[in-house]
Design an enzyme around this catalytic site. Structure first.
Site, PDB file in Angstrom:
ATOM      1  N   GLU A 243       2.902 -32.532 -51.162  1.00 46.65           N
ATOM      2  CA  GLU A 243       1.533 -33.001 -51.356  1.00 46.65           C
ATOM      3  C   GLU A 243       1.481 -34.060 -52.453  1.00 46.65           C
ATOM      4  O   GLU A 243       0.835 -35.109 -52.303  1.00 46.65           O
ATOM      5  CB  GLU A 243       0.623 -31.831 -51.725  1.00 46.65           C
ATOM      6  CG  GLU A 243      -0.800 -32.255 -52.044  1.00 46.65           C
ATOM      7  CD  GLU A 243      -1.714 -31.090 -52.386  1.00 46.65           C
ATOM      8  OE1 GLU A 243      -2.866 -31.342 -52.790  1.00 46.65           O
ATOM      9  OE2 GLU A 243      -1.284 -29.928 -52.253  1.00 46.65           O
ATOM     10  N   GLN A 337     -11.204 -56.782 -62.590  1.00 47.04           N
ATOM     11  CA  GLN A 337     -11.582 -57.677 -63.682  1.00 47.04           C
ATOM     12  C   GLN A 337     -11.255 -59.134 -63.337  1.00 47.04           C
ATOM     13  O   GLN A 337     -12.053 -60.042 -63.579  1.00 47.04           O
ATOM     14  CB  GLN A 337     -10.847 -57.272 -64.958  1.00 47.04           C
ATOM     15  CG  GLN A 337     -11.178 -58.122 -66.181  1.00 47.04           C
ATOM     16  CD  GLN A 337     -12.584 -57.869 -66.705  1.00 47.04           C
ATOM     17  OE1 GLN A 337     -13.155 -56.814 -66.450  1.00 47.04           O
ATOM     18  NE2 GLN A 337     -13.125 -58.832 -67.444  1.00 47.04           N
TER      19      GLN A 337
END
Length: 380
Positions: A243, A337
């Site tokens: 996982e 950004q």
């Protein structure tokens, strides 16, 4: 650097996945995001295309191929497409191993064919309102009543919680619970007392149904015990490495994809009369992210290769998970950004990636838990 992880068969599978995304997912994805849930038709389409149960033996309707690199291809392409809502990785890589390795022959005959066709959507219910990463704090109980269990309790933050037809529930089968008192019980759609709560409103991954689940005197047949009685803790620890690797794979792919988008953007976008790419600061930003991605990708590919050979341990899976997801978080923020105002607009892929990816450092074990696992292995 040229990747050496895949061969021509993996490349052919990649084209299959891309075709599936183009035809069955991308045209509908915006609507799924608005609806807060994926259409079941998409699951059935994935089953028809052979994208479900890749490692499930052919006799149960699966692909019969245990090579984890095919799961890696699937994760990479879904990540690049920005479509985490259709949680095939959860189904295949997280829940699939429980059914293929722990289920009895009778259970496999009952559950795996639907698992592979998409008719049976799956979920695993560990987290509770008062118990997240601490499995020993689980309060959901299952009392032995002869030929069945009586299940009571609640779970939260359960991915596929609304759609799931089959839910693997972690419950206390002894009053004290703990490492030797937890078991896995399979709850099926329609069992009296099994109820869904809210489809939870998240900041990202809007189309991935994440729900509260409630169990009120649910009669679970003894035939629905998965694995050993009292063996849930070991079963969970065994499967968590895969996982965490699956989450890490998506994380590095997301970082690489967003870096690619941003690199192209700064070449085209101008500021003060010249492209952004001509500014030294921008070049340094791109150089730093590219280097971090390259180093991380090399480690992740080695982890995938080791896992395909059955050699990946929990410590290295934890390293991969925390490092890659934290890198994804940093790269996504820096790329947004560099896009300026456009990066803040929801129609731009970078904005959706910003909110979709924030959960990566949390689910599957938080960054802090990953560091604790690694630290304990080194320091005792």
């Amino acid at each position: 650097m040229e990747r050496r992880l895949y061969d021509t068969d993996h490349d052919a599978f990649r084209e299959t996945v891309r075709t599936f995304l183009t035809k069955e997912v991308l045209p509908h994805y915006d609507q799924w995001e608005k609806d807060g849930i994926v259409s079941r038709d998409a699951w059935l389409a994935a089953g028809r295309q052979g994208l479900l149960g890749l490692a499930v033996p052919e006799e149960y309707g699966g692909g019969g191929n245990p090579d984890f690199r095919y799961s890696a291809v699937l994760a990479e392409e879904f990540t690049r497409a920005g479509t985490p809502g259709l949680a095939l990785g959860l189904h295949n890589d997280i829940i699939g191993p429980y059914l293929t390795t722990l289920a009895t022959e009778e259970q496999k005959q009952r559950w795996l064919p639907g698992f592979c066709t998409g008719e049976t959507i799956t979920a695993i219910a560990m987290t509770e309102p008062g118990a997240g990463s601490d499995l020993q704090a689980i309060r959901t109980t299952a009392e032995d009543h002869g030929d069945h269990w009586i299940l009571n309790g609640s779970k939260t933050f359960i991915s596929n919680g609304i759609l799931a037809d089959l839910v693997i529930v972690v419950a206390k089968t002894t009053p004290e619970g703990g490492a030797h008192g937890l078991s896995l019980l399979v709850v099926e759609r329609g069992m009296p007392g099994f109820e869904r709560g809210r489809n939870l409103d998240k900041i990202g991954q809007k189309s991935q149904d994440t729900a509260e689940l409630f169990f009120n005197d649910v009669h679970v047949p003894k035939e629905n015990l998965l694995g050993e009685l009292g063996g849930a803790f070991i079963h969970l620890m065994t499967n968590l490495a895969q996982e965490r690797l699956a989450i890490a794979m998506a994380a590095i792919t997301a970082a690489e994809h967003l870096l690619d988008l941003t690199t192209r953007y700064v070449k085209e976008r101008e500021a003060f009369g010249r492209p952004l790419a001509k500014h030294q600061h921008i070049r340094f930003e791109i150089a730093e992210m590219a280097t971090e991605c390259a180093v991380t990708r090399t480690f992740l590919d080695r982890c995938i290769e080791d896992h395909a050979d059955g050699q990946l341990d929990a410590v290295h899976a934890s390293m991969a998970k925390w490092w890659a997801t934290e890198l994804q978080k940093r790269v996504t923020d820096r790329c947004l950004q560099l896009h300026g105002g456009y990066g803040y607009m929801t129609e731009h892929p970078i904005a959706r990636a910003y909110t979709d990816g924030r959960i990566q450092t949390i689910y599957g074990g938080t960054t802090e838990i990953m560091k604790e696992i690694i630290g304990r292995s080194l320091l005792g």
